[in-house]
Design an enzyme around this catalytic site. Structure first.
Site, short mmCIF file in Angstrom:
data_model
loop_
_atom_site.label_atom_id
_atom_site.label_comp_id
_atom_site.label_asym_id
_atom_site.label_seq_id
_atom_site.Cartn_x
_atom_site.Cartn_y
_atom_site.Cartn_z
N SER A 200 134.53 29.76 -54.07
CA SER A 200 134.30 28.95 -52.87
C SER A 200 132.80 28.79 -52.64
CB SER A 200 135.04 29.59 -51.69
OG SER A 200 135.12 28.68 -50.63
N ASP B 237 145.43 24.65 -52.20
CA ASP B 237 144.28 25.20 -51.49
C ASP B 237 144.06 24.39 -50.22
OD1 ASP B 237 141.55 25.71 -50.67
OD2 ASP B 237 141.12 26.43 -52.70
N HIS C 203 143.76 29.39 -51.55
CA HIS C 203 142.32 29.71 -51.62
C HIS C 203 142.06 31.22 -51.63
CE1 HIS C 203 138.27 28.09 -51.43
NE2 HIS C 203 137.93 28.90 -50.44
#
Lengths: 276, 276
Positions: free
Chosen positions: B146, B222, B255
């Protein structure tokens, strides 16, 4: 049963679920990993009982079991270690009360109202798992860590027809002979130590309980080794009883999830072989 | 450098260390896993940069990298995501300030005094790692998740001579084109977006930065995929530039660390091949 969360992981589903427990009189939360599987398939079930201070989440986050469970096609169930909630009695210390249920059915007030983790793990949660997951309840194994290793050994020894395989990581092998056990069982069961024997792996074996074999991993740098865990007591009891104990002293390992996660794939594979 | 903790794991040592950073003007904490190795051996180093809200601990506890790093003989370094401490400026939101350093050297007050994560990751921490660990600094790879995927891509692209291999999990590929990036880079770097380009993987590529290849895993479930992560922007930039991008859209993955840990062994093996 309510779904708290689901996350895809290692091809399967890591879920967290909540339900109202008749055994504990509270809401209970547990984690379940279900690997990818053929429609209609029923998978063996490995129970992981956690140690002092843990919830369902510790092994779920740090246990590193999913790759092995996916490889071998095994469901892993991780229950909580005690009832929870504002109405549940507690103790200020970490080794008694919430997070420290010791997998017993308490008989002493005020604990007896909610601290019925034996009934919860032995009867209520298996029925729920059988109903809600693609589980083959004829193929169950059990393991756990520390206080949860005590739970795995005692529940396995009391239920040899239910569990085909029993292992543990750094278990408390005899609550009758360690400060953690003496404190907790005095509190939950009272002063009469004869009532403790069904919650003591060594005493159960002395009293005739049998399983064919047990696998135990124990770090030799475990800070609780000599005063609380005492694996030699289990060795002695198994030798006398003719139980095939594999006790692996692992050099340099401590009591943490770094130890558990290192040997988790071995345990999952060992159970898988016996649950095939 | 002070040792905060060491635990034996998967045959090696998982450590946490603290040191005074000249770059950030604070104490900084990081995690390092060093696999078992021959005396005198120097091992390749894989950097893992973490995402928003994380410290060194998240990937250390949930990343499931140690088995693969032990198998391939790779050191993994997990830095913190920002400076910490009571004297460090912060913001009440999760995506700016502490835990959200974005791997930039801030130029705007009050952030510029401490938020110098680019210098910390690019210069100061590598020197410390080279001095304190059995690391072969000629064989380094970098990855991250991320915001840390953004860090890995941008640091990898700016330093192709230092990193032989660059990968990412669900990275922010263009802070110029997402709300997280616009907020953070406005705060740290100011309104002039031309100054942002060296902190934007797609802009770096457009401006001529090159690495031979990039591996990215991205879950298609995600929750940040379409508004923050936008892997298609990286695909477009790599296609135009002739960079060999392997972008794997992973069906059903979100995620979380359940996603990261699933594909971590693949990434470690991929880096190991390139760092051999």
């Amino acid at each position: 049963m309510e779904t708290v969360s689901v996350n895809k992981a290692h091809g399967g589903v890591q879920g967290v679920y909540r339900h109202d427990s008749a055994a504990t009189g509270t809401s209970m939360t547990f984690a379940a990993f279900v690997p990818d599987h053929e429609p209609g398939a029923r998978l063996p079930v490995l129970w992981f009982l956690s140690g002092l201070t843990c919830t369902h989440a510790n092994v779920m986050e740090k246990g590193e079991f999913r790759a092995a469970c996916a490889e071998h096609g095994i469901i892993l169930i991780a229950p909580d270690t005690s009832p929870r909630g504002d109405d549940v009695p507690d103790d200020a210390t970490y080794d008694f009360g919430k997070g420290a249920g010791f997998y017993v059915d308490a008989t002493e007030a005020p604990w007896s109202a909610n601290f019925r983790m034996r009934s919860y793990i032995e009867d209520e949660l298996p029925a729920l798992v059988a109903a809600e997951f693609p589980a083959d309840m004829a193929r169950q194994g059990i393991t756990g860590h520390s206080m949860g290793g005590h739970g795995a050994l005692t529940i396995g020894l009391r239920n040899p027809d239910r569990f085909r395989s029993v292992s543990a990581f750094a278990p408390i092998v005899s609550p009758l002979h360690c400060p953690w056990g003496e404190k907790a069982l005095t509190g939950y069961l009272g002063q009469d130590r004869t009532t403790w024997r069904k919650y003591d792996a060594c005493a159960l074996i002395e009293d005739g309980a049998r399983v064919p074999e047990i696998l135990v991993d124990q770090g030799d740098a475990d800070q609780f080794l000599s005063d609380q865990l005492k694996p030699e007591l289990l060795s002695d009891a198994c030798r006398t009883a003719g139980i095939d104990l594999t006790l692996r002293m692992q050099p340099g390992y401590d009591h943490s999830y770094y130890f558990i996660s290192t040997f988790m794939p071995d345990h999952v594979a060992w159970h898988a072989e016996r649950l095939a």
